[in-house]
Design an enzyme around this catalytic site. Structure first.
Site, PDB file in Angstrom:
ATOM      1  N   ASP A 116      -4.618 -10.317   0.294  1.00 30.67           N
ATOM      2  CA  ASP A 116      -3.253 -10.947   0.808  1.00 30.67           C
ATOM      3  C   ASP A 116      -2.974 -12.245  -0.151  1.00 30.67           C
ATOM      4  OD1 ASP A 116      -3.784  -9.162   2.791  1.00 30.67           O
ATOM      5  OD2 ASP A 116      -4.415 -10.606   4.163  1.00 30.67           O
ATOM      6  N   THR A 167      -9.378 -12.667  -0.885  1.00 34.35           N
ATOM      7  CA  THR A 167      -8.267 -11.809  -0.082  1.00 34.35           C
ATOM      8  C   THR A 167      -7.312 -10.933  -0.973  1.00 34.35           C
ATOM      9  OG1 THR A 167      -6.552 -11.605   1.764  1.00 34.35           O
ATOM     10  CG2 THR A 167      -7.112 -13.799   0.607  1.00 34.35           C
ATOM     11  N   GLN A 180      -5.004   0.176  -0.721  1.00 36.54           N
ATOM     12  CA  GLN A 180      -4.808  -1.153  -1.507  1.00 36.54           C
ATOM     13  C   GLN A 180      -5.930  -1.874  -1.508  1.00 36.54           C
ATOM     14  OE1 GLN A 180      -0.687  -2.646   0.062  1.00 36.54           O
ATOM     15  NE2 GLN A 180      -1.544  -1.294   1.620  1.00 36.54           N
ATOM     16  N   MET A 223       0.290  -3.952   2.703  1.00 37.71           N
ATOM     17  CA  MET A 223      -0.512  -4.903   3.443  1.00 37.71           C
ATOM     18  C   MET A 223      -0.132  -6.393   2.921  1.00 37.71           C
ATOM     19  SD  MET A 223      -4.456  -3.613   3.801  1.00 37.71           S
ATOM     20  CE  MET A 223      -4.565  -2.483   5.129  1.00 37.71           C
ATOM     21  N   ARG A 259      16.646  10.355  -1.801  1.00 38.82           N
ATOM     22  CA  ARG A 259      16.104   9.910  -0.551  1.00 38.82           C
ATOM     23  C   ARG A 259      15.884   8.306  -0.776  1.00 38.82           C
ATOM     24  NH1 ARG A 259      11.404  14.515   0.332  1.00 38.82           N
ATOM     25  NH2 ARG A 259      12.593  15.713   1.758  1.00 38.82           N
TER      26      ARG A 259
HETATM   27  O1  F6P Z   1      -6.490  -9.453   5.159  1.00 34.77           O
HETATM   28  C1  F6P Z   1      -6.769  -8.239   4.481  1.00 34.77           C
HETATM   29  C2  F6P Z   1      -6.246  -7.277   5.203  1.00 34.77           C
HETATM   30  O2  F6P Z   1      -6.200  -6.028   4.378  1.00 34.77           O
HETATM   31  C3  F6P Z   1      -4.550  -7.393   5.755  1.00 34.77           C
HETATM   32  O3  F6P Z   1      -3.505  -7.046   4.592  1.00 34.77           O
HETATM   33  C4  F6P Z   1      -4.415  -6.333   6.588  1.00 34.77           C
HETATM   34  O4  F6P Z   1      -3.283  -6.932   7.868  1.00 34.77           O
HETATM   35  C5  F6P Z   1      -5.871  -6.382   7.313  1.00 34.77           C
HETATM   36  O5  F6P Z   1      -6.692  -6.846   6.533  1.00 34.77           O
HETATM   37  C6  F6P Z   1      -6.390  -5.035   7.769  1.00 34.77           C
HETATM   38  O6  F6P Z   1      -7.594  -5.137   8.421  1.00 34.77           O
HETATM   39  P1  F6P Z   1      -8.543  -4.327   8.775  1.00 34.77           P
HETATM   40  O7  F6P Z   1      -9.198  -3.507   7.787  1.00 34.77           O
HETATM   41  O8  F6P Z   1      -9.532  -4.732   9.636  1.00 34.77           O
HETATM   42  O9  F6P Z   1      -7.733  -3.047   9.440  1.00 34.77           O
END
Ligand code: F6P
Length: 351
Positions: free
Chosen positions: A128, A126, A283, A170, A163
């Site tokens: 994350d 992940t 990302q 994410m 600015r």
């Molecule tokens: O878990 C990975 C992730 O990119 C998160 O950071 C984000 O909230 C989510 O998936 C977004 O999911 P999707 O691609 O289904 O919009």
């Protein structure tokens, strides 16, 4: 042996490196056959698969995404899901299945193994970086690199126009991407879900910077960041698509919008020209960093070793600098969030 492999959940740079390693060592090293299921758990539910060969997985190491495609299909959403997966594994003569995924995909793998006695092992992934049992997940380094490059670019234009630039990144309910990209990019304020923010304090930090002769600021905000209770009205997530909210099959709401809110609030409260940028899926796209390619490759090799050894219910994980096998349940027992002291250390650079 015949081993199945699938990639589930949000895609992530490095997935193809894991698949390549499983196929290369599985076929060349052990003489096994590798079956690739398509679209996450939809593959074994609906028997959607392709045989993977060394030839079909050539050249995929630097490619982002996943050649097996992915989905957020939840097999436990349908009563006969586990039985269907078991039946399809039998039909294909599979000895086991390697599920590459995050919290949701591995959560299903844990249950299929523990409650339905299926031969499943996992590989943690992940962007994350929020899984337990492992010190880091592949994909995170790439996401941080992309976010840092974006912050660097926003820096120069922020400075030219005096600015305040808000960068929404994410990470779902963990602030790892925000914290690391914010630190690497020299952000002036970093806001993460683990530490609800006070908008007045954010404004104070930006004003202080201006009073010291720095007329631009960079605020990095994690998509899951929240204001301290009672300090700021947020729209809040909704389960109703009609009301603008969306939940996936695992019940997760779609996050995002905090950047826009901060743009409005900071702009109004300071009178400074404030703009928000939402990095979004940029990302997750594109080529993995060398670090992620190597980590993903090591995990793929360890996964096929574990499968050959019949270590079902386990997952290879990064512990320190070593790859070790840990119980699959460790990945999902608890969300791995940013410790308070790591955030406190970053605060030295705020304002
Ligand atoms: O878990 C990975 C992730 O990119 C998160 O950071 C984000 O909230 C989510 O998936 C977004 O999911 P999707 O691609 O289904 O919009």
């Amino acid at each position: 042996m015949r081993i199945g492999v699938l990639t589930g959940g949000g895609d992530c740079p490095g997935l193809n490196a894991v698949i390549r390693a499983i196929v290369r060592k599985g076929i060349d090293g052990y003489g096994h056959a590798i079956v690739g299921f398509l679209d996450g758990w939809r593959g074994p539910l609906e028997n959607a698969y392709e045989e993977l060969t060394i030839d079909s997985t050539r050249g995929i190491l630097p490619r982002g995404g996943t050649i097996l495609r992915s989905s957020r299909t939840n097999p436990f959403k349908r009563g006969d899901g586990p039985a269907l997966i078991a039946a399809n594994m039998r039909t294909l003569n599979l000895d086991g299945l390697i599920a590459i995924g995050g919290e949701d995909t591995l959560g299903c793998a844990v249950r299929l193994h523990a409650e339905h006695d299926l031969a499943v092992l996992g590989v943690p992934k992940t962007i994350d970086n929020d899984l337990g049992g492992t010190d880091m997940t592949f994909g995170f380094d790439t996401a941080v690199q992309i976010a840092t490059e974006a912050i660097d670019r926003l820096h120069t234009t922020a400075e030219s126009h005096n600015r305040v630039m808000i960068v929404e990144v994410m990470g779902r309910h963990a602030g790892w991407i925000a914290l690391h990209s914010g630190l690497a990019g020299g952000a002036d304020v970093i806001l993460i879900p683990e530490h609800p923010f006070d908008i007045e304090e954010v404004v104070r930090l930006i004003r202080r910077r201006h009073s010291r002769g720095r007329f631009f600021s960079i605020v990095v905000v994690a998509e899951g960041a929240v204001p301290q209770e009672g300090t700021l009205q947020t729209p809040g997530p909704s389960a109703e698509p009609a009301a603008g909210g969306v939940r996936d099959e695992f019940g997760h709401e779609r996050l995002g919008g905090i950047g826009q809110l901060l743009e409005r609030e900071i702009g109004q409260r300071t009178g400074f020209d404030t703009r928000a940028t939402v990095l979004g899926h940029i990302q997750r796209g594109g080529t993995p960093t060398a670090f992620d390619r190597v980590l993903a490759t090591r995990l793929g090799l360890a996964a096929i070793d574990a499968a050959d050894d019949g270590r079902w219910g386990m997952m290879p994980a990064l512990r320190g600098t070593r790859i070790e096998l840990v119980p699959l349940g460790d990945a999902v027992a608890e969300l791995r969030t940013v410790p308070a002291e790591e955030y406190a250390a970053a605060e030295a650079f705020f304002g």
